[in-house]
Design a protein around this motif. Structure first.
Motif, PDB file in Angstrom:
ATOM      1  N   ALA A 128       0.676  -1.239  -0.075  1.00 16.33           N
ATOM      2  CA  ALA A 128      -0.057   0.037   0.201  1.00 16.33           C
ATOM      3  C   ALA A 128       0.779   1.184   0.088  1.00 16.33           C
ATOM      4  CB  ALA A 128      -0.897   0.080   1.289  1.00 16.33           C
ATOM      5  N   VAL A 129       2.078   1.253   0.692  1.00 10.79           N
ATOM      6  CA  VAL A 129       2.803   2.419   0.687  1.00 10.79           C
ATOM      7  C   VAL A 129       4.140   2.356  -0.374  1.00 10.79           C
ATOM      8  CG1 VAL A 129       2.428   2.781   3.276  1.00 10.79           C
ATOM      9  CG2 VAL A 129       4.291   1.466   2.482  1.00 10.79           C
ATOM     10  N   GLY A 130       3.915   1.377  -1.135  1.00 13.78           N
ATOM     11  CA  GLY A 130       5.064   1.390  -2.462  1.00 13.78           C
ATOM     12  C   GLY A 130       6.590   1.250  -1.728  1.00 13.78           C
ATOM     13  N   VAL A 131       6.698  -0.065  -0.837  1.00 10.82           N
ATOM     14  CA  VAL A 131       7.753   0.018  -0.235  1.00 10.82           C
ATOM     15  C   VAL A 131       7.823  -1.436  -0.476  1.00 10.82           C
ATOM     16  CG1 VAL A 131       9.305  -0.180   1.784  1.00 10.82           C
ATOM     17  CG2 VAL A 131       8.116   1.835   1.163  1.00 10.82           C
ATOM     18  N   PRO A 132       9.135  -2.128  -1.052  1.00 14.53           N
ATOM     19  CA  PRO A 132       9.207  -3.624  -1.102  1.00 14.53           C
ATOM     20  C   PRO A 132       9.429  -4.308   0.300  1.00 14.53           C
ATOM     21  CG  PRO A 132      10.876  -2.388  -2.497  1.00 14.53           C
ATOM     22  CD  PRO A 132      10.169  -1.301  -1.512  1.00 14.53           C
ATOM     23  N   TRP A 133       8.795  -5.653   0.259  1.00 13.78           N
ATOM     24  CA  TRP A 133       8.620  -6.079   1.285  1.00 13.78           C
ATOM     25  C   TRP A 133      10.115  -6.819   1.614  1.00 13.78           C
ATOM     26  CZ3 TRP A 133       6.185  -7.389   5.845  1.00 13.78           C
ATOM     27  CH2 TRP A 133       6.607  -8.480   6.593  1.00 13.78           C
ATOM     28  N   GLU A 134      10.918  -7.149   0.409  1.00 16.51           N
ATOM     29  CA  GLU A 134      11.926  -7.978   0.587  1.00 16.51           C
ATOM     30  C   GLU A 134      13.085  -6.785   0.842  1.00 16.51           C
ATOM     31  OE1 GLU A 134       9.947  -8.216  -1.867  1.00 16.51           O
ATOM     32  OE2 GLU A 134       8.959 -10.319  -1.649  1.00 16.51           O
ATOM     33  N   GLY A 135      14.013  -7.428   1.490  1.00 15.00           N
ATOM     34  CA  GLY A 135      15.324  -6.305   1.839  1.00 15.00           C
ATOM     35  C   GLY A 135      15.123  -5.459   2.881  1.00 15.00           C
ATOM     36  N   ARG A 136      14.200  -5.955   3.862  1.00 16.13           N
ATOM     37  CA  ARG A 136      13.673  -4.874   4.957  1.00 16.13           C
ATOM     38  C   ARG A 136      14.912  -4.549   6.054  1.00 16.13           C
ATOM     39  NH1 ARG A 136      10.238  -8.611   5.023  1.00 16.13           N
ATOM     40  NH2 ARG A 136      10.514  -9.428   6.867  1.00 16.13           N
ATOM     41  N   GLY A 137      15.677  -5.427   6.413  1.00 21.48           N
ATOM     42  CA  GLY A 137      17.005  -5.319   7.002  1.00 21.48           C
ATOM     43  C   GLY A 137      18.044  -4.252   6.464  1.00 21.48           C
ATOM     44  N   ALA A 138      18.101  -4.303   5.345  1.00 23.64           N
ATOM     45  CA  ALA A 138      18.936  -3.368   4.591  1.00 23.64           C
ATOM     46  C   ALA A 138      18.611  -2.003   4.523  1.00 23.64           C
ATOM     47  CB  ALA A 138      19.469  -3.860   3.239  1.00 23.64           C
ATOM     48  N   ARG A 139      17.218  -1.978   4.432  1.00 19.75           N
ATOM     49  CA  ARG A 139      16.380  -0.809   4.107  1.00 19.75           C
ATOM     50  C   ARG A 139      16.459  -0.079   5.614  1.00 19.75           C
ATOM     51  NH1 ARG A 139      13.064   1.446   0.501  1.00 19.75           N
ATOM     52  NH2 ARG A 139      13.392  -0.190  -0.781  1.00 19.75           N
ATOM     53  N   LEU A 140      16.329  -0.882   6.699  1.00 19.02           N
ATOM     54  CA  LEU A 140      16.479  -0.313   8.161  1.00 19.02           C
ATOM     55  C   LEU A 140      18.003   0.262   8.370  1.00 19.02           C
ATOM     56  CD1 LEU A 140      15.307   0.464  10.791  1.00 19.02           C
ATOM     57  CD2 LEU A 140      15.686  -2.297  11.619  1.00 19.02           C
ATOM     58  N   GLU A 141      18.811  -0.440   8.210  1.00 25.96           N
ATOM     59  CA  GLU A 141      20.099  -0.055   8.263  1.00 25.96           C
ATOM     60  C   GLU A 141      20.692   1.344   7.606  1.00 25.96           C
ATOM     61  OE1 GLU A 141      22.629  -1.432  10.128  1.00 25.96           O
ATOM     62  OE2 GLU A 141      21.883  -3.536  10.372  1.00 25.96           O
ATOM     63  N   GLU A 142      20.131   1.269   6.301  1.00 22.22           N
ATOM     64  CA  GLU A 142      20.512   2.699   5.543  1.00 22.22           C
ATOM     65  C   GLU A 142      19.572   3.554   6.304  1.00 22.22           C
ATOM     66  OE1 GLU A 142      20.926   4.018   1.272  1.00 22.22           O
ATOM     67  OE2 GLU A 142      20.909   1.962   1.463  1.00 22.22           O
ATOM     68  N   THR A 143      18.310   3.277   6.726  1.00 21.15           N
ATOM     69  CA  THR A 143      17.523   4.438   7.421  1.00 21.15           C
ATOM     70  C   THR A 143      18.289   5.218   8.527  1.00 21.15           C
ATOM     71  OG1 THR A 143      15.463   3.544   6.413  1.00 21.15           O
ATOM     72  CG2 THR A 143      15.440   4.842   8.385  1.00 21.15           C
ATOM     73  N   LEU A 144      18.831   3.992   9.270  1.00 19.02           N
ATOM     74  CA  LEU A 144      19.354   4.469  10.469  1.00 19.02           C
ATOM     75  C   LEU A 144      20.764   5.341  10.294  1.00 19.02           C
ATOM     76  CD1 LEU A 144      19.367   1.020  12.683  1.00 19.02           C
ATOM     77  CD2 LEU A 144      17.850   3.208  13.036  1.00 19.02           C
ATOM     78  N   ASP A 145      21.304   4.966   8.936  1.00 19.16           N
ATOM     79  CA  ASP A 145      22.331   6.006   8.818  1.00 19.16           C
ATOM     80  C   ASP A 145      21.983   7.408   8.502  1.00 19.16           C
ATOM     81  OD1 ASP A 145      24.337   3.532   8.722  1.00 19.16           O
ATOM     82  OD2 ASP A 145      23.965   3.185   6.780  1.00 19.16           O
TER      83      ASP A 145
END
Length: 305
Positions: A128-145
């Motif tokens: 619904a928000v247009g974000v991939p379900w796959e690769g959530r861990g890597a996305r969180l790491e870069e968000t934290l950066d």
């Protein structure tokens, strides 16, 4: 042990009067913190089961308010309690927008914000928000950066695998000098290691204390391996009670039990070293006033122990 209470941001009590009433009463009673959760969908047939109980998503989630807007409103009606998200699904936001929103809330609340981030459980919401379900861990790491750089620097740029932020001046700075504490909800080995490596703490949900302490030990060990001081980390435990009229079998607690049994569980958690525990009575079939009364009795019972 600090004690917190969830705001009524789900269900029939999710309205102006409900948030104002609970915010003010919680502060008057002596609660230490107020918390919100995060939903964007309530599908009739979710693609994944709810991760507790019988797998059915609670009906209260069909009416959901924005968590950060709700905390800003609660901030305006309180002066002391800390304000936390448990959890905010941070991956649904572009990191630079998330940084701006969190920093604004920390400023408006005079430095009372605790940022609890999670990955969610339902792929439908990511669709619904247009974000991939796959690769959530890597996305969180870069968000934290990006969050860390936004809070630490007067100017910063970011070029990563997923996000690019052109060089920019950052004039808006959080009231909490190094940024609001970021706690992570995690249950997988990789997630617990991430808590130990780079978070201010862990956001587990209520479970038997031996299992809880095993998870915490994994966090502590990873923090030590990363050269961090484990003593500076904290655990904030969410409790979603299923209240019963009569005493439940002890093996059912904390999955179900009387209010007294949840008081006993909270006391045991404090003795085990839990730093903070917050209770969400929003799924309890009771009126708002009845829930406020239960919140008062819960606080009194735990503090007496």
């Amino acid at each position: 042990m600090l004690l917190g209470l969830a705001l009524p941001t789900f269900g029939t009590d999710a309205h102006t009067e409900g948030i104002v009433h609970v915010s003010r009463v919680a502060e008057e009673l002596g609660y230490d913190s107020l918390w919100t959760g995060d939903r964007v969908l309530a599908p009739r047939s979710p693609s994944a089961p709810y991760p507790s109980g019988d797998g059915a998503m609670p009906r209260t989630y069909e009416n959901h308010m924005d968590p950060l807007t709700s905390l800003a409103f609660a901030a305006a009606h309180t002066s002391r309690v800390r304000l936390g998200t448990s959890t905010l699904n941070g991956l649904w936001h572009a990191p630079i927008m998330l940084a701006r929103s969190l920093t604004t809330l920390d400023v408006l609340s005079h430095g009372r914000l605790d940022v609890g981030l999670g990955l969610g459980w339902m792929p439908d919401e990511y669709t619904a928000v247009g974000v991939p379900w796959e690769g959530r861990g890597a996305r969180l790491e870069e968000t934290l950066d990006i969050l860390e750089a936004y809070w630490a620097s007067e100017e910063f740029a970011h070029r990563g695998r997923l996000f690019t932020v052109p060089e920019t001046v950052v004039g808006l700075k959080p009231e909490q000098r190094s940024g609001p504490p970021v706690l992570l909800a995690a249950f997988t080995p990789a997630g617990l290691r991430r808590v130990g490596r780079r978070a201010a703490g862990w956001l587990p949900v209520a479970m038997p204390l031996p299992a809880l302490l095993r998870g915490w030990q994994s966090v502590v060990e990873e923090a030590s391996r990363a050269g961090r001081d484990p003593e500076k980390l904290r655990m904030a435990l969410r409790v979603n009670p299923t209240l019963t009229a009569s005493k439940a079998d002890p093996e059912q607690v904390p999955g179900a039990g009387t209010l007294g049994q949840y008081v006993d569980y909270a006391r045991a958690a404090a003795e085990a070293g839990v730093h903070e525990l917050f209770i969400d009575l929003g799924q309890t079939p009771a009126t708002l006033e009845e829930r406020v009364d239960m919140a008062g009795r819960f606080l009194e019972g735990v503090r007496k122990g």
